[in-house]
Design a protein around this motif. Structure first.
Motif, PDB file in Angstrom:
ATOM      1  N   ALA A 298       0.893  -1.227   0.061  1.00 32.25           N
ATOM      2  CA  ALA A 298       0.042   0.076  -0.063  1.00 32.25           C
ATOM      3  C   ALA A 298       0.964   1.237   0.134  1.00 32.25           C
ATOM      4  CB  ALA A 298      -0.878  -0.151   1.173  1.00 32.25           C
ATOM      5  N   LYS A 299       2.086   1.173   0.657  1.00 33.83           N
ATOM      6  CA  LYS A 299       2.914   2.391   0.569  1.00 33.83           C
ATOM      7  C   LYS A 299       3.400   2.639  -0.564  1.00 33.83           C
ATOM      8  CE  LYS A 299       7.342   3.789   3.033  1.00 33.83           C
ATOM      9  NZ  LYS A 299       8.182   3.328   3.759  1.00 33.83           N
ATOM     10  N   HIS A 300       3.881   1.479  -1.246  1.00 30.49           N
ATOM     11  CA  HIS A 300       4.197   1.713  -2.748  1.00 30.49           C
ATOM     12  C   HIS A 300       3.352   2.313  -3.622  1.00 30.49           C
ATOM     13  CE1 HIS A 300       8.183   0.082  -1.880  1.00 30.49           C
ATOM     14  NE2 HIS A 300       7.674  -0.896  -1.506  1.00 30.49           N
ATOM     15  N   TYR A 301       2.103   1.758  -3.489  1.00 23.98           N
ATOM     16  CA  TYR A 301       0.967   2.558  -4.431  1.00 23.98           C
ATOM     17  C   TYR A 301       0.614   3.820  -3.979  1.00 23.98           C
ATOM     18  CZ  TYR A 301      -0.773  -2.101  -5.509  1.00 23.98           C
ATOM     19  OH  TYR A 301      -0.807  -3.434  -5.906  1.00 23.98           O
ATOM     20  N   ARG A 302       0.800   4.326  -2.766  1.00 26.42           N
ATOM     21  CA  ARG A 302       0.749   5.770  -2.503  1.00 26.42           C
ATOM     22  C   ARG A 302       1.843   6.277  -2.911  1.00 26.42           C
ATOM     23  NH1 ARG A 302      -1.115   3.419   2.292  1.00 26.42           N
ATOM     24  NH2 ARG A 302      -3.425   3.386   2.551  1.00 26.42           N
ATOM     25  N   GLY A 303       3.094   6.002  -2.881  1.00 27.36           N
ATOM     26  CA  GLY A 303       4.155   6.664  -3.341  1.00 27.36           C
ATOM     27  C   GLY A 303       4.301   6.740  -4.840  1.00 27.36           C
TER      28      GLY A 303
END
Length: 152
Positions: free
Chosen positions: A33-38
């Motif tokens: 999820a952190k990578h998607y937000r990034g």
């Protein structure tokens, strides 16, 4: 690692960023999820409109603007999520050494051990980097550190 290149018009890019944020909210894995937000943040940063600069008198004739001038390429590659266990999984290292697919993702210590074995087997740095999912520069650095340790 999966690398994806997508060309979008600026209006569609913001829509895609919103979709990435929605997927991140639904994703169970916090790291993914952190990578998607990034990725969404990068898309939004690249598609922001800039303030127009005041026009100066042109000394030479300007070329006509083409359609591709307004579209900026965007490239997003997520980092590899490496395991953080204290020991070395010998079976995972053996799978990489033998090239058995699918290749497991190794911890840093396991990747370094596999690099040492593959170097001894005569594999090239690009081949080792591809198998271990690390940069070729990292392989060259590890080899130099091993050579330096051997001479000390």
């Amino acid at each position: 690692m999966i690398e994806i290149t997508i060309r979008l018009k600026p209006g569609r890019a913001l829509h895609f960023a919103a979709l990435l944020r929605a997927i991140a909210d639904l994703e169970g894995d916090r790291g993914q999820a952190k990578h998607y937000r990034g990725g969404a943040r990068q898309i939004e940063r690249h598609t922001r409109t800039r303030r127009p600069r005041p026009q100066r008198p042109a000394q030479r004739p300007q070329r006509p603007a083409s359609r591709t001038d307004s579209v900026r390429p965007f490239r997003y590659t997520p980092r590899v999520q490496r395991p953080h266990h204290p020991g070395i999984d010998e079976s995972a290292v053996q799978r990489v050494l033998l090239g058995l697919r699918p290749l497991p993702i190794l911890s840093r210590a396991e990747a370094r051990l596999a690099c040492w074995h593959l170097t001894g087997d005569g594999c090239s740095a690009p081949e080792i980097a591809r198998r271990l999912s690390v940069a070729q520069r990292t392989i060259n650095r590890w080899r130099a550190e091993d050579r330096q340790a051997a001479t000390s």
